[in-house]
Design an enzyme around this catalytic site. Structure first.
Site, short mmCIF file in Angstrom:
data_model
loop_
_atom_site.label_atom_id
_atom_site.label_comp_id
_atom_site.label_asym_id
_atom_site.label_seq_id
_atom_site.Cartn_x
_atom_site.Cartn_y
_atom_site.Cartn_z
N ASP A 20 0.86 -1.18 0.00
CA ASP A 20 0.00 0.00 0.00
C ASP A 20 0.90 1.24 0.00
O ASP A 20 1.78 1.37 0.85
CB ASP A 20 -0.85 -0.05 1.28
CG ASP A 20 -1.94 1.01 1.29
OD1 ASP A 20 -3.09 0.65 1.57
OD2 ASP A 20 -1.64 2.19 1.05
N MET A 21 0.70 2.10 -0.99
CA MET A 21 1.53 3.30 -1.09
C MET A 21 1.25 4.24 0.08
O MET A 21 0.12 4.30 0.57
CB MET A 21 1.26 4.03 -2.41
CG MET A 21 1.45 3.19 -3.67
SD MET A 21 3.09 2.46 -3.79
CE MET A 21 4.10 3.94 -3.96
N ASP A 114 -3.64 2.38 -5.25
CA ASP A 114 -2.38 2.34 -4.50
C ASP A 114 -2.19 1.09 -3.67
O ASP A 114 -1.35 1.06 -2.78
CB ASP A 114 -2.25 3.60 -3.62
CG ASP A 114 -2.86 3.44 -2.24
OD1 ASP A 114 -3.90 2.77 -2.13
OD2 ASP A 114 -2.26 3.95 -1.29
N GLU A 115 -2.96 0.06 -3.98
CA GLU A 115 -2.94 -1.10 -3.10
C GLU A 115 -3.05 -2.40 -3.90
O GLU A 115 -3.86 -2.48 -4.83
CB GLU A 115 -4.16 -0.96 -2.18
CG GLU A 115 -4.27 -1.99 -1.11
CD GLU A 115 -5.60 -1.88 -0.35
OE1 GLU A 115 -6.30 -0.84 -0.48
OE2 GLU A 115 -5.93 -2.83 0.34
P1 TTP Z 1 -5.17 4.83 1.43
O1 TTP Z 1 -4.12 3.84 1.03
O2 TTP Z 1 -6.23 4.38 2.35
O3 TTP Z 1 -4.48 6.09 2.11
P2 TTP Z 1 -3.12 6.81 1.75
O4 TTP Z 1 -2.36 6.10 0.70
O5 TTP Z 1 -3.40 8.25 1.44
O6 TTP Z 1 -2.36 6.79 3.13
P3 TTP Z 1 -1.68 5.54 3.87
O7 TTP Z 1 -0.25 5.91 3.99
O8 TTP Z 1 -2.38 5.47 5.19
O9 TTP Z 1 -1.91 4.35 3.01
O10 TTP Z 1 -5.87 5.40 0.14
C1 TTP Z 1 -5.18 5.61 -1.09
C2 TTP Z 1 -5.69 6.86 -1.77
O11 TTP Z 1 -7.09 6.77 -1.95
C3 TTP Z 1 -5.47 8.13 -0.94
O12 TTP Z 1 -4.21 8.71 -1.17
C4 TTP Z 1 -6.62 8.98 -1.33
C5 TTP Z 1 -7.72 8.03 -1.71
N1 TTP Z 1 -8.76 7.92 -0.64
C6 TTP Z 1 -9.95 8.63 -0.79
O13 TTP Z 1 -10.15 9.31 -1.78
N2 TTP Z 1 -10.87 8.52 0.20
C7 TTP Z 1 -10.70 7.78 1.34
O14 TTP Z 1 -11.57 7.75 2.22
C8 TTP Z 1 -9.47 7.07 1.48
C9 TTP Z 1 -9.22 6.25 2.72
C10 TTP Z 1 -8.53 7.17 0.46
MG MG Z 2 -2.08 4.03 0.83
#
Ligand code: TTP
Ligand code: MG
Length: 359
Positions: A20-21, A114-115
């Site tokens: 996960d990015m 991103d996952e």
């Molecule tokens: P995530 O992987 O949940 O969050 P993240 O990558 O920003 O942070 P983390 O380091 O905790 O992984 O989500 C990936 C992308 O998806 C995030 O950058 C923005 C988007 N997103 C939304 O648009 N709405 C949301 O509620 C979430 C959780 C993420």
């Molecule tokens: Mg992420």
């Protein structure tokens, strides 16, 4: 860099990666404009009614997180840098990341931009080396960091990737689950959503340790089919395969009746039931749909469909039902109906839906 080396007795068995990015949208913004580095960066709405899609780790220090209303974020961090999302750019960077992942194995399951899960069973090199290589390459070639979990199934790999964010690597082997799992809150278990969490809390179950006391039958009675999956999952068993063709075009629920009917009230009763099931499926898969379609087939096997494309993406059961009813009313029913179905297409994942809230 491996931050957390747990007990690695059977390294070969550890062949499922979840990655996960870190702060993905914000990280892409920083990559494209290095002057942003070191400042709190919040990607989301400019308007008061919008929400935060993500915040970098600087901004998280002020308590800002995804889905927080924009106005609240501005109160907590007035000096933050607020940017509008650039979805096309995030998708482009995501594609570059995935093309690197595909160089290591074709068994890549994309969960969102991103996952991903990777099955590295057939990769010849040591799993830890593989992880180090993937992290290094993505950092060197794209300039972004990720967090990785390595384990022997999906549930544990995902739990692990979340363990040591940002830029972390966590490995969960069989020996470590007895110490890792029991203290965790039950919402960490894949399959326990807010509803099930509440139900379990109501009977005094808060942690996996509490959950481990319950019999499989009890869990199945309480939570349905997923009760049994959860029973095994918390014991470290999860047989879900890596699904390489997960991207779906549509999701639907349809059924052939035992007794054909032309009574609109009966058809609407079924439609309500199917709409609710469809909504549940969409929520479970973290998807929203912009096009709803109703299909009927009469006793002479003639099919008719009606669709509506909306201005926003939805997953709410009553909204789906309401649109379904309108569509059903548009169909001329002069024979008895033997099959009815409702489906959602034009699907997007949860993260994109959030954008439409403030666009
Ligand atoms: P995530 O992987 O949940 O969050 P993240 O990558 O920003 O942070 P983390 O380091 O905790 O992984 O989500 C990936 C992308 O998806 C995030 O950058 C923005 C988007 N997103 C939304 O648009 N709405 C949301 O509620 C979430 C959780 C993420
Ligand atoms: Mg992420």
């Amino acid at each position: 860099m491996i931050k957390d080396r747990m007990n690695l007795d059977k390294i070969k068995e550890l062949n499922i990666i979840h990655l996960d990015m870190d702060a993905f949208y914000a990280a892409v913004e920083e990559k494209d404009d290095p002057l942003l580095r070191g400042y709190p960066v919040i990607v989301g709405s400019m308007s008061n009614s919008g929400v935060v899609t993500t915040a970098n780790y600087e901004a998280r220090k002020f308590g800002i997180h995804s889905a927080m209303p924009g106005f609240q974020a501005r109160v907590r961090c007035p000096h933050g840098i607020y940017l509008r999302p650039r979805m096309n750019r995030y998708r482009e960077v995501s594609e570059q990341i995935f093309s690197i992942l595909h160089e290591y194995t074709e068994k890549v399951e994309k969960i969102s931009v991103d996952e991903a899960y990777l099955d590295i069973k057939n990769v010849d090199i040591n799993p830890i080396k593989t992880i180090e290589k993937i992290k290094k390459r993505v950092y060197r070639e794209i300039g972004l960091t990720m967090s990785i979990g390595l384990s022997y199934n999906k549930f544990l790999a995902k739990l692990a990737s979340d363990w040591n964010k940002p830029d972390g690597v966590t490995i969960i082997d069989r020996k470590s689950i007895d110490t890792i799992l029991p203290p965790l809150e039950i919402k960490k278990v894949h399959g326990i959503g807010p509803k099930s969490e509440k139900r379990l809390n109501n009977i005094g179950i808060y942690t996996i340790r509490d959950l481990l006391q319950l019999e499989e039958d009890f869990l199945t009675d309480l939570l349905g089919k997923s009760g049994s999956e959860i029973y095994y999952r918390i014991r470290g068993e999860d047989n879900r395969e890596i699904d390489t063709c997960r991207e779906r075009k549509s999701i639907g629920v349809e059924r052939t009746f035992h007794n054909d009917t032309s009574e609109i009230e009966v058809l609407k009763k079924h439609l309500k039931n199917f709409s609710y099931q469809l909504s549940e499926e969409l929520i479970k898969k973290e998807l929203h749909s912009r096009t709803i379609t109703v299909k009927v087939k009469d006793e002479k096997f003639k099919s008719q469909t009606r669709s509506r494309t909306l201005s926003t993406h939805i997953c709410d059961k009553d909204e789906i039902y309401e649109i379904g009813c309108d569509l059903l009313d548009e169909i001329e029913i002069n024979k008895r109906i033997r099959l009815l179905g409702v489906s959602g297409s034009n699907l997007i994942s949860r993260d994109l839906k959030q954008l439409s809230l403030f666009d």
